[in-house]
Write a protein that holds these residues in place. Structure first.
Motif, PDB file in Angstrom:
ATOM      1  N   LYS A  18       8.758  18.420  -0.812  1.00 31.44           N
ATOM      2  CA  LYS A  18       8.283  19.510   0.042  1.00 31.44           C
ATOM      3  C   LYS A  18       6.782  19.361   0.297  1.00 31.44           C
ATOM      4  O   LYS A  18       5.975  19.411  -0.623  1.00 31.44           O
ATOM      5  CB  LYS A  18       8.566  20.863  -0.605  1.00 31.44           C
ATOM      6  N   GLY A  19       6.428  19.160   1.547  1.00 24.36           N
ATOM      7  CA  GLY A  19       5.028  19.108   1.941  1.00 24.36           C
ATOM      8  C   GLY A  19       4.327  17.789   1.706  1.00 24.36           C
ATOM      9  O   GLY A  19       3.168  17.617   2.120  1.00 24.36           O
ATOM     10  N   ARG A  20       5.004  16.838   1.060  1.00 24.14           N
ATOM     11  CA  ARG A  20       4.353  15.553   0.790  1.00 24.14           C
ATOM     12  C   ARG A  20       5.390  14.447   0.663  1.00 24.14           C
ATOM     13  O   ARG A  20       6.416  14.616  -0.010  1.00 24.14           O
ATOM     14  CB  ARG A  20       3.527  15.613  -0.489  1.00 24.14           C
ATOM     15  N   THR A  21       5.100  13.318   1.306  1.00 25.60           N
ATOM     16  CA  THR A  21       5.964  12.144   1.218  1.00 25.60           C
ATOM     17  C   THR A  21       5.091  10.912   1.012  1.00 25.60           C
ATOM     18  O   THR A  21       4.032  10.789   1.631  1.00 25.60           O
ATOM     19  CB  THR A  21       6.805  11.988   2.500  1.00 25.60           C
ATOM     20  N   VAL A  22       5.529  10.024   0.141  1.00 24.02           N
ATOM     21  CA  VAL A  22       4.824   8.755  -0.072  1.00 24.02           C
ATOM     22  C   VAL A  22       5.681   7.629   0.493  1.00 24.02           C
ATOM     23  O   VAL A  22       6.874   7.526   0.192  1.00 24.02           O
ATOM     24  CB  VAL A  22       4.527   8.517  -1.557  1.00 24.02           C
TER      25      VAL A  22
ATOM     26  N   LYS B  75       1.876  12.168  13.747  1.00 23.28           N
ATOM     27  CA  LYS B  75       3.037  13.061  13.704  1.00 23.28           C
ATOM     28  C   LYS B  75       4.260  12.303  13.214  1.00 23.28           C
ATOM     29  O   LYS B  75       4.417  11.106  13.463  1.00 23.28           O
ATOM     30  CB  LYS B  75       3.336  13.636  15.086  1.00 23.28           C
ATOM     31  N   ILE B  76       5.117  13.008  12.500  1.00 21.28           N
ATOM     32  CA  ILE B  76       6.457  12.533  12.169  1.00 21.28           C
ATOM     33  C   ILE B  76       7.398  13.451  12.934  1.00 21.28           C
ATOM     34  O   ILE B  76       7.510  14.639  12.622  1.00 21.28           O
ATOM     35  CB  ILE B  76       6.733  12.585  10.660  1.00 21.28           C
ATOM     36  N   GLY B  77       8.037  12.882  13.949  1.00 15.95           N
ATOM     37  CA  GLY B  77       8.767  13.741  14.884  1.00 15.95           C
ATOM     38  C   GLY B  77       7.756  14.607  15.606  1.00 15.95           C
ATOM     39  O   GLY B  77       6.801  14.111  16.204  1.00 15.95           O
ATOM     40  N   ARG B  78       7.932  15.914  15.513  1.00  8.56           N
ATOM     41  CA  ARG B  78       6.990  16.848  16.133  1.00  8.56           C
ATOM     42  C   ARG B  78       6.066  17.508  15.118  1.00  8.56           C
ATOM     43  O   ARG B  78       5.305  18.418  15.459  1.00  8.56           O
ATOM     44  CB  ARG B  78       7.777  17.934  16.888  1.00  8.56           C
ATOM     45  N   VAL B  79       6.136  17.042  13.895  1.00  6.94           N
ATOM     46  CA  VAL B  79       5.366  17.661  12.821  1.00  6.94           C
ATOM     47  C   VAL B  79       4.066  16.893  12.584  1.00  6.94           C
ATOM     48  O   VAL B  79       4.079  15.681  12.358  1.00  6.94           O
ATOM     49  CB  VAL B  79       6.193  17.703  11.514  1.00  6.94           C
ATOM     50  N   GLY B  80       2.956  17.594  12.622  1.00  8.63           N
ATOM     51  CA  GLY B  80       1.675  16.980  12.349  1.00  8.63           C
ATOM     52  C   GLY B  80       1.542  16.611  10.882  1.00  8.63           C
ATOM     53  O   GLY B  80       1.947  17.373  10.001  1.00  8.63           O
ATOM     54  N   VAL B  81       0.982  15.430  10.617  1.00  7.70           N
ATOM     55  CA  VAL B  81       0.819  14.970   9.238  1.00  7.70           C
ATOM     56  C   VAL B  81      -0.590  14.435   9.025  1.00  7.70           C
ATOM     57  O   VAL B  81      -1.247  13.978   9.961  1.00  7.70           O
ATOM     58  CB  VAL B  81       1.834  13.853   8.882  1.00  7.70           C
ATOM     59  N   LYS B  82      -1.061  14.537   7.789  1.00  3.21           N
ATOM     60  CA  LYS B  82      -2.305  13.900   7.388  1.00  3.21           C
ATOM     61  C   LYS B  82      -1.936  12.747   6.467  1.00  3.21           C
ATOM     62  O   LYS B  82      -1.145  12.915   5.530  1.00  3.21           O
ATOM     63  CB  LYS B  82      -3.215  14.893   6.669  1.00  3.21           C
TER      64      LYS B  82
ATOM     65  N   THR C  75       0.846  -1.192   0.000  1.00  2.00           N
ATOM     66  CA  THR C  75       0.000   0.000   0.000  1.00  2.00           C
ATOM     67  C   THR C  75       0.880   1.240   0.000  1.00  2.00           C
ATOM     68  O   THR C  75       1.866   1.317   0.746  1.00  2.00           O
ATOM     69  CB  THR C  75      -0.919   0.022   1.244  1.00  2.00           C
ATOM     70  N   ALA C  76       0.530   2.212  -0.835  1.00  2.00           N
ATOM     71  CA  ALA C  76       1.234   3.502  -0.855  1.00  2.00           C
ATOM     72  C   ALA C  76       0.461   4.490   0.014  1.00  2.00           C
ATOM     73  O   ALA C  76      -0.737   4.703  -0.198  1.00  2.00           O
ATOM     74  CB  ALA C  76       1.343   4.021  -2.285  1.00  2.00           C
ATOM     75  N   LEU C  77       1.135   5.066   0.991  1.00  2.00           N
ATOM     76  CA  LEU C  77       0.519   6.035   1.888  1.00  2.00           C
ATOM     77  C   LEU C  77       1.102   7.424   1.645  1.00  2.00           C
ATOM     78  O   LEU C  77       2.325   7.587   1.603  1.00  2.00           O
ATOM     79  CB  LEU C  77       0.741   5.636   3.349  1.00  2.00           C
ATOM     80  N   SER C  78       0.229   8.407   1.483  1.00  2.00           N
ATOM     81  CA  SER C  78       0.652   9.789   1.270  1.00  2.00           C
ATOM     82  C   SER C  78       0.597  10.557   2.591  1.00  2.00           C
ATOM     83  O   SER C  78      -0.452  10.593   3.246  1.00  2.00           O
ATOM     84  CB  SER C  78      -0.261  10.452   0.241  1.00  2.00           C
ATOM     85  N   PHE C  79       1.708  11.148   2.982  1.00  2.00           N
ATOM     86  CA  PHE C  79       1.801  11.986   4.177  1.00  2.00           C
ATOM     87  C   PHE C  79       1.900  13.439   3.706  1.00  2.00           C
ATOM     88  O   PHE C  79       2.820  13.788   2.960  1.00  2.00           O
ATOM     89  CB  PHE C  79       3.055  11.654   4.990  1.00  2.00           C
TER      90      PHE C  79
END
Length: 247
Positions: free
Chosen positions: A118-122, A139-146, A80-84
């Motif tokens: 920038k702003g998106r990782t799969v 969160k990734i580290g202290r950064v909130g992600v969707k 599965t590919a997940l977009s952060f």
């Protein structure tokens, strides 16, 4: 890792690969390994005597980390590919995602390639762990992600690499490792002799091994470096090379 340990792990890897093939044959249904790193997939491609009806695939074309599938097409692979997504000012890198996923209790072989921009990782993961990531990680580290499931038609062009130029006295492996790590030649040699360096995904212990254009050097805790271009000689007669560093 000493030579005997590495050889033992390679034999175990080969045995597990034959188990995957045997299961597919016995139950007449596709069977898969966990994600393999570059050394593991290369080793299996070179040592599996049974090569029909097997496939290496990581969720998209030219993936680095792949699974071995037996009796399967690319559509069958349990990936599965997940977009952060996150605010662009946060410069999240491969190591940030991997660190957070491992801290959540996931094993390394459950995670495939991580493509950052920038702003998106799969992130490619084994299908069965995707629900856990979607429900438990915010969160990734202290950064909130969707996080959402995505297809592979619009993958980010990863920027998690940089091009560097080095001036070397020779193309010996210890000289190269010394330059890219900013360590002394003696410390670089100790890394090599301690099985901390891989050349083209295979552990290399010879400090005097000569590199050629296109060689890939992976140094534990420092990353992967690809010797991309020979730039000729400097005015002082030293070699200039271009290197791609995957951070």
């Amino acid at each position: 890792m000493n030579k005997n340990t590495a050889e033992s792990e390679d034999r175990l890897l080969l045995s597990k690969a034959y188990d995957v093939i045997e299961q597919a044959d016995r139950y007449r249904r596709p069977s898969f390994s966990s994600f393999l790193n570059e050394h593991e997939s290369l080793y299996l491609k070179n040592h599996l005597s049974y090569k029909e009806d097997i496939l290496f695939y990581g969720g998209y074309e030219n993936a680095v980390r792949v699974m071995l599938g037996a009796g399967a097409s690319t559509e069958d692979f349990p990936i599965t590919a997940l977009s952060f997504t996150y605010r662009e000012e946060f410069d999240l890198r491969h190591k940030d995602f991997l660190g957070s996923l491992m801290a959540a209790g996931l094993s390394r072989d459950a995670v495939g390639d991580i493509l950052t921009s920038k702003g998106r990782t799969v992130v490619f993961v084994r299908q069965e762990i995707a629900p856990f990531i979607l429900s438990e990680i915010s969160k990734i580290g202290r950064v909130g992600v969707k996080i959402s499931v995505c297809d592979t038609s619009d993958l980010p062009l990863t920027d998690d690499a940089e091009y560097l130029t080095f001036t070397l006295s020779s193309l010996r492996l210890d000289t190269f490792v010394s330059a890219v790590t900013h360590l002394s030649r003696d410390k670089a040699a100790r890394l090599i002799k301690s099985d901390m360096v891989m050349l083209d995904h295979v552990t290399e212990n010879s400090v005097s091994k000569l590199l050629t254009e296109g060689d890939s050097v992976t140094i534990r805790k420092y990353g992967k470096y690809v010797f991309t271009e020979d730039l000729g000689f400097s005015k002082k007669g030293k070699l200039k090379i271009k290197v791609k560093h995957f951070r």
